[in-house]
Structures are given as structure tokens and as C-alpha cells.
Enzyme design. Structure first.
Site, short mmCIF file in Angstrom:
data_model
loop_
_atom_site.label_atom_id
_atom_site.label_comp_id
_atom_site.label_asym_id
_atom_site.label_seq_id
_atom_site.Cartn_x
_atom_site.Cartn_y
_atom_site.Cartn_z
N ASP A 8 0.70 -0.97 -0.21
CA ASP A 8 0.07 -0.10 0.11
C ASP A 8 0.75 1.14 -0.09
O ASP A 8 2.07 1.07 -0.14
CB ASP A 8 -0.94 0.05 1.09
CG ASP A 8 -0.14 0.04 2.51
OD1 ASP A 8 0.79 0.40 2.64
OD2 ASP A 8 -1.04 0.15 3.39
N CYS A 65 3.15 -2.95 4.07
CA CYS A 65 2.59 -2.10 4.37
C CYS A 65 3.28 -1.31 5.52
O CYS A 65 4.35 -1.38 5.74
CB CYS A 65 1.03 -2.41 4.86
SG CYS A 65 0.71 -3.41 6.50
N THR A 67 3.10 -1.28 8.81
CA THR A 67 3.55 -2.24 10.02
C THR A 67 3.65 -3.42 9.66
O THR A 67 4.54 -4.38 10.00
CB THR A 67 2.57 -2.62 10.97
OG1 THR A 67 1.21 -3.07 10.53
CG2 THR A 67 2.34 -0.90 11.68
N HIS A 98 10.37 -23.51 8.91
CA HIS A 98 9.30 -24.22 9.57
C HIS A 98 7.76 -24.17 9.03
O HIS A 98 7.01 -24.93 9.06
CB HIS A 98 9.12 -23.73 11.06
CG HIS A 98 10.48 -24.16 11.98
ND1 HIS A 98 10.66 -23.91 13.43
CD2 HIS A 98 11.67 -24.80 11.60
CE1 HIS A 98 11.68 -24.54 13.74
NE2 HIS A 98 12.37 -24.87 12.56
N HIS A 133 7.28 -30.48 10.42
CA HIS A 133 6.84 -29.07 9.94
C HIS A 133 5.60 -29.26 8.70
O HIS A 133 4.88 -28.47 8.98
CB HIS A 133 7.85 -28.39 9.51
CG HIS A 133 8.77 -28.15 10.50
ND1 HIS A 133 8.70 -27.42 11.80
CD2 HIS A 133 10.27 -28.34 10.62
CE1 HIS A 133 9.74 -27.41 12.53
NE2 HIS A 133 10.79 -27.92 11.78
#
Ligand code: RB5
Length: 142
Positions: A8, A65, A67, A98, A133
Site C-alpha cells: 500500500d 504496508c 507495519t 518451519h 513441519h
């Protein structure tokens, strides 16, 4: 290797830095936008990158973005997507080893550019470990 990029407005500048970095390494980039600092809504770009990966147009996606939280939440709503939000290279290595993450999420307002590029490199060079995993990521899809 082909990498789909999406961001964004909060992630636009870091996306451009990542694009330049990947192109310099000879990696093909598919840029899903956004293409300016004008305010936009991150779910659209999360979806564009997610479907690029799911449809095998690209090998991995990188989404950014402010954060990394909103855009990773949006990407992770799509079945088959495992987007790992990473703040350091250890997280980048482990989300590949993992979680077999197929999308890397970054926060442009929370992670510096140099660290972000190190995270990108670590993510792209690390293989999934499989084994126990694999069972766990299969259980995510149940
Ligand atoms: C946009 O202002 C900001 O909310 C967005 O980039 C992101 O940080 C959301 O999680």
C-alpha cells in the site's frame, strides 16, 4: 525465480527499494502495485500477490504496508497462503524452514531498509525443512 511484490502507500517506498535490489540480483519481479504514495487499501494488494503465488505466476510474494500487520492478515485469509511477518533475519529463516511461508510480509514504518533487504535475502535463500513441519502446515488447511 519470480517474485510478486505488493504494497500500500505505507509500503510503497520500501517496495521500490526491494524491487531495485531484486532486479540487481537478476531476479524477475512482478509488481502488483501500488505505484505511488497516494493512499490506497492494502487488502487489494495482498490479494493480488497471493493469487500470483497460488496460480504459480510467481514463486514467492513480498508484501509491505506500514507495519506489515494489515497486509499479512489480509493475505493469510486466503487458503494456501502462509504469509510470515518478519522483523529480523532469524524470523525470515525460520518462517521458511518451519512454516514454508510463501509470502514475506514487511513493515516499512517498523523495519529499516537495510534490515529489510537482509530479511528478503534470508527468506529467498532458505529452504523448507519438511518432516514434522510438513504435517503442521498441512494441519493449517484442515
Ligand atoms: C496505512 O496508514 C496503514 O494503516 C497500513 O499501511 C498498515 O500499517 C496497516 O496494517
Amino acid at each position: 525465480m519470480k517474485i510478486a511484490l505488493g504494497a500500500d502507500h505505507g509500503g510503497f517506498t520500501l517496495k521500490e527499494i526491494i524491487k531495485k535490489h531484486l532486479v540487481e540480483k537478476g531476479i524477475e519481479v512482478i509488481d502488483k502495485g501500488t505505484h505511488s504514495l497516494e493512499s490506497v487499501d492494502y487488502p487489494f494488494y495482498a490479494r493480488a500477490v497471493a493469487y500470483s503465488v497460488l496460480e504459480k505466476e510467481s514463486d514467492y510474494g513480498i508484501i509491505v504496508c506500514g507495519t506489515g500487520i494489515g497486509i499479512s492478515i489480509a493475505a493469510n485469509r486466503i487458503k494456501g497462503i502462509r504469509a510470515g511477518l518478519c522483523f529480523n533475519t532469524t524470523m525470515a529463516r525460520l518462517t521458511r524452514e518451519h512454516n514454508d511461508a510463501n509470502i514475506l510480509a514487511l513493515g516499512a514504518r517498523t523495519t529499516g531498509d537495510v534490515v529489510a533487504l537482509d530479511i528478503v535475502d534470508e527468506f529467498l535463500k532458505t529452504e523448507f525443512q519438511g518432516g514434522r513441519h510438513l504435517t503442521r502446515i498441512q494441519e493449517i488447511e484442515l
